[in-house]
Design a protein around this motif. Structure first.
Motif, mmCIF file in Angstrom:
data_model
loop_
_atom_site.group_PDB
_atom_site.id
_atom_site.type_symbol
_atom_site.label_atom_id
_atom_site.label_comp_id
_atom_site.label_asym_id
_atom_site.label_seq_id
_atom_site.Cartn_x
_atom_site.Cartn_y
_atom_site.Cartn_z
ATOM 1 N N ASN A 1 0.829 -1.206 0.000
ATOM 2 C CA ASN A 1 0.000 0.000 0.000
ATOM 3 C C ASN A 1 0.861 1.252 0.000
ATOM 4 O OD1 ASN A 1 -2.387 1.596 0.303
ATOM 5 N ND2 ASN A 1 -1.910 1.781 2.479
ATOM 6 N N ASP A 2 1.931 1.231 0.821
ATOM 7 C CA ASP A 2 2.736 2.450 0.933
ATOM 8 C C ASP A 2 4.252 2.189 0.878
ATOM 9 O OD1 ASP A 2 1.799 2.569 4.443
ATOM 10 O OD2 ASP A 2 3.317 1.336 3.451
ATOM 11 N N TYR A 3 4.675 0.932 0.914
ATOM 12 C CA TYR A 3 6.097 0.581 0.842
ATOM 13 C C TYR A 3 6.924 1.278 1.915
ATOM 14 C CZ TYR A 3 5.124 -1.954 -3.400
ATOM 15 O OH TYR A 3 4.625 -2.862 -4.298
ATOM 16 N N LYS A 4 6.352 1.529 3.085
ATOM 17 C CA LYS A 4 7.135 2.040 4.207
ATOM 18 C C LYS A 4 7.864 0.850 4.824
ATOM 19 C CE LYS A 4 3.745 3.762 6.553
ATOM 20 N NZ LYS A 4 3.053 4.456 7.679
ATOM 21 N N LEU A 5 9.177 0.807 4.620
ATOM 22 C CA LEU A 5 9.934 -0.367 5.019
ATOM 23 C C LEU A 5 10.222 -0.376 6.517
ATOM 24 C CD1 LEU A 5 12.469 -0.346 2.065
ATOM 25 C CD2 LEU A 5 10.659 -2.028 2.433
ATOM 26 N N SER A 6 9.983 -1.540 7.138
ATOM 27 C CA SER A 6 10.450 -1.814 8.501
ATOM 28 C C SER A 6 11.653 -2.728 8.365
ATOM 29 C CB SER A 6 9.360 -2.493 9.328
ATOM 30 O OG SER A 6 8.290 -1.625 9.571
ATOM 31 N N PHE A 7 12.791 -2.296 8.877
ATOM 32 C CA PHE A 7 14.033 -3.021 8.680
ATOM 33 C C PHE A 7 14.377 -3.880 9.888
ATOM 34 C CE2 PHE A 7 16.156 -1.523 4.826
ATOM 35 C CZ PHE A 7 15.403 -0.415 4.488
ATOM 36 N N GLY A 8 15.052 -4.998 9.619
ATOM 37 C CA GLY A 8 15.712 -5.729 10.680
ATOM 38 C C GLY A 8 16.979 -4.991 11.096
ATOM 39 N N ALA A 9 17.635 -5.488 12.150
ATOM 40 C CA ALA A 9 18.796 -4.794 12.708
ATOM 41 C C ALA A 9 20.064 -4.983 11.881
ATOM 42 C CB ALA A 9 19.047 -5.249 14.138
ATOM 43 N N GLY A 10 20.048 -5.931 10.957
ATOM 44 C CA GLY A 10 21.207 -6.125 10.095
ATOM 45 C C GLY A 10 22.100 -7.285 10.523
ATOM 46 N N THR A 11 22.741 -7.892 9.532
ATOM 47 C CA THR A 11 23.700 -8.978 9.762
ATOM 48 C C THR A 11 24.972 -8.652 8.999
ATOM 49 O OG1 THR A 11 21.983 -10.665 10.016
ATOM 50 C CG2 THR A 11 24.208 -11.430 9.421
ATOM 51 N N THR A 12 26.073 -8.598 9.706
ATOM 52 C CA THR A 12 27.355 -8.356 9.050
ATOM 53 C C THR A 12 27.957 -9.691 8.649
ATOM 54 O OG1 THR A 12 27.733 -6.358 10.342
ATOM 55 C CG2 THR A 12 29.645 -7.355 9.282
ATOM 56 N N VAL A 13 28.138 -9.867 7.350
ATOM 57 C CA VAL A 13 28.688 -11.108 6.806
ATOM 58 C C VAL A 13 30.130 -10.883 6.399
ATOM 59 C CG1 VAL A 13 28.542 -12.792 4.934
ATOM 60 C CG2 VAL A 13 26.439 -11.920 6.009
ATOM 61 N N THR A 14 31.010 -11.745 6.882
ATOM 62 C CA THR A 14 32.415 -11.703 6.499
ATOM 63 C C THR A 14 32.757 -13.011 5.814
ATOM 64 O OG1 THR A 14 32.948 -10.299 8.390
ATOM 65 C CG2 THR A 14 34.787 -11.432 7.303
ATOM 66 N N PRO B 1 23.736 2.382 14.895
ATOM 67 C CA PRO B 1 24.465 1.111 14.986
ATOM 68 C C PRO B 1 23.621 0.024 15.657
ATOM 69 C CG PRO B 1 25.897 2.932 15.597
ATOM 70 C CD PRO B 1 24.505 3.501 15.451
ATOM 71 N N GLY B 2 23.549 -1.144 15.001
ATOM 72 C CA GLY B 2 22.843 -2.277 15.570
ATOM 73 C C GLY B 2 21.336 -2.153 15.592
ATOM 74 N N MET B 3 20.801 -1.110 14.939
ATOM 75 C CA MET B 3 19.348 -0.863 15.024
ATOM 76 C C MET B 3 18.656 -0.919 13.673
ATOM 77 S SD MET B 3 18.702 -0.402 18.201
ATOM 78 C CE MET B 3 17.123 0.439 18.230
ATOM 79 N N GLY B 4 19.383 -1.148 12.613
ATOM 80 C CA GLY B 4 18.743 -1.095 11.309
ATOM 81 C C GLY B 4 18.368 0.327 10.945
ATOM 82 N N LEU B 5 17.489 0.488 9.997
ATOM 83 C CA LEU B 5 17.030 1.803 9.560
ATOM 84 C C LEU B 5 15.611 2.024 10.073
ATOM 85 C CD1 LEU B 5 19.045 0.670 7.170
ATOM 86 C CD2 LEU B 5 18.250 2.722 5.999
ATOM 87 N N LYS B 6 15.349 3.236 10.525
ATOM 88 C CA LYS B 6 14.010 3.575 11.001
ATOM 89 C C LYS B 6 13.454 4.741 10.187
ATOM 90 C CE LYS B 6 14.558 1.786 15.676
ATOM 91 N NZ LYS B 6 13.736 0.593 15.375
ATOM 92 N N LEU B 7 12.193 4.641 9.823
ATOM 93 C CA LEU B 7 11.552 5.636 8.969
ATOM 94 C C LEU B 7 11.200 6.887 9.771
ATOM 95 C CD1 LEU B 7 10.356 6.243 6.141
ATOM 96 C CD2 LEU B 7 8.207 5.273 6.981
ATOM 97 N N ILE B 8 11.640 8.046 9.266
ATOM 98 C CA ILE B 8 11.359 9.315 9.931
ATOM 99 C C ILE B 8 10.104 9.956 9.322
ATOM 100 C CG2 ILE B 8 12.270 11.577 10.544
ATOM 101 C CD1 ILE B 8 15.096 10.455 9.988
ATOM 102 N N TYR B 9 10.127 10.203 8.035
ATOM 103 C CA TYR B 9 9.008 10.775 7.287
ATOM 104 C C TYR B 9 8.979 10.170 5.898
ATOM 105 C CZ TYR B 9 7.452 14.660 10.318
ATOM 106 O OH TYR B 9 6.913 15.418 11.328
ATOM 107 N N TYR B 10 7.820 10.247 5.264
ATOM 108 C CA TYR B 10 7.732 9.818 3.884
ATOM 109 C C TYR B 10 6.745 10.702 3.132
ATOM 110 C CZ TYR B 10 3.312 7.366 4.884
ATOM 111 O OH TYR B 10 2.018 7.049 5.226
ATOM 112 N N SER B 11 6.804 10.591 1.807
ATOM 113 C CA SER B 11 5.932 11.395 0.943
ATOM 114 C C SER B 11 5.531 10.560 -0.266
ATOM 115 C CB SER B 11 6.666 12.651 0.483
ATOM 116 O OG SER B 11 5.945 13.307 -0.543
ATOM 117 N N VAL B 12 4.263 10.607 -0.617
ATOM 118 C CA VAL B 12 3.777 9.854 -1.777
ATOM 119 C C VAL B 12 3.618 10.744 -2.992
ATOM 120 C CG1 VAL B 12 2.681 8.105 -0.344
ATOM 121 C CG2 VAL B 12 1.356 10.097 -1.116
ATOM 122 N N GLY B 13 3.966 12.006 -2.861
ATOM 123 C CA GLY B 13 3.903 12.924 -3.991
ATOM 124 C C GLY B 13 4.077 14.356 -3.520
ATOM 125 N N ALA B 14 4.268 15.252 -4.461
ATOM 126 C CA ALA B 14 4.444 16.671 -4.117
ATOM 127 C C ALA B 14 3.252 17.160 -3.305
ATOM 128 C CB ALA B 14 4.628 17.501 -5.378
#
Lengths: 112, 111
Positions: A96-109, B39-52
């Motif tokens: 619907n909106d593609y607002k991604l929820s991310f996992g914390a990440g895995t560092t692969v070596t 660090p260690g938290m992944g990415l978190k969404l702050i704001y988004y926009s679906v168009g102008a």
């Protein structure tokens, strides 16, 4: 509250080996599950993505396995190469909106 | 083709200062996003926009503001910088129903 839980935090694999990263999600409305690869100092880049109408998707050496009933999905990197050394993030969103929820990440070596 | 361009790449701010992180995309994408990566938290969404002219809050919007006056630009404003805003900020864009393309990031330190 982390909507997508990822494990392990890091892993080391020998060249030619298999890397496996697991993710679990809670929100049953999620219907888009991408994996992103990130090199140091760079932004994440899409590696492969799956939608819940299939249980597996393969692109080259990278395979996503998806288990809808368990709300889990995983990334398998076959024949791992030193160039695969990076941080991998699983993510989930609705289409619907593609607002991604991310996992914390895995560092692969990958060791040569 | 530049893709998603973020400026500046690095910045040090003092507590209480304000700044704008710039983001521009040349792919004519409707959807744009701001994430922060800790660090260690992944990415978190702050704001988004679906168009102008259309913006909405993400998971961690407090302390930030955005505007979207054109399809190409999506600046992120920090009004009163706090140490908790020390992070790497990523802007992303996507066409409707497809993958998100990320910029190179802005590394911000608040001291």
């Amino acid at each position: 509250q982390q909507q997508v839980k990822q494990s392990p935090q890091s892993l080391i694999v020998q060249k030619g080996g298999i890397s496996i990263i697991n993710c679990a999600y809670e929100n049953t409305a999620f219907d888009y599950f991408p994996w992103y690869q990130q090199f140091p100092g760079k932004g994440p880049a899409l590696l492969i993505a799956i939608r819940p109408d299939v249980s597996e998707k393969k692109e080259g050496r990278f395979t996503i396995s998806f288990n809808k009933s368990a709300k889990q999905f995983s990334l398998h990197i076959m024949d791992s190469q030193p160039g695969d050394s990076a941080t991998y993030f699983c993510a989930a969103s609705t289409t619907n909106d593609y607002k991604l929820s991310f996992g914390a990440g895995t560092t692969v070596t990958v060791r040569a | 083709n530049a893709g998603v361009t973020q400026t500046p790449k690095f910045r040090i701010l003092k507590i209480g200062q304000s700044m704008t992180l710039q983001c521009a995309q040349d792919m004519n994408h409707n959807y744009m996003y701001w994430y922060r990566q800790d660090p260690g938290m992944g990415l978190k969404l702050i704001y988004y926009s679906v168009g102008a002219g259309i913006t909405d809050k993400g998971e961690v919007p407090n302390g930030y503001n955005v505007s979207r006056s054109t399809t190409e630009d999506f600046p992120l404003r920090l009004e009163l910088a706090a140490p908790s805003q020390t992070s790497v900020y990523f802007c992303a864009s996507s066409p409707v129903g497809a993958e998100a393309f990320f910029g190179q990031g802005t590394r911000l330190t608040v001291v």
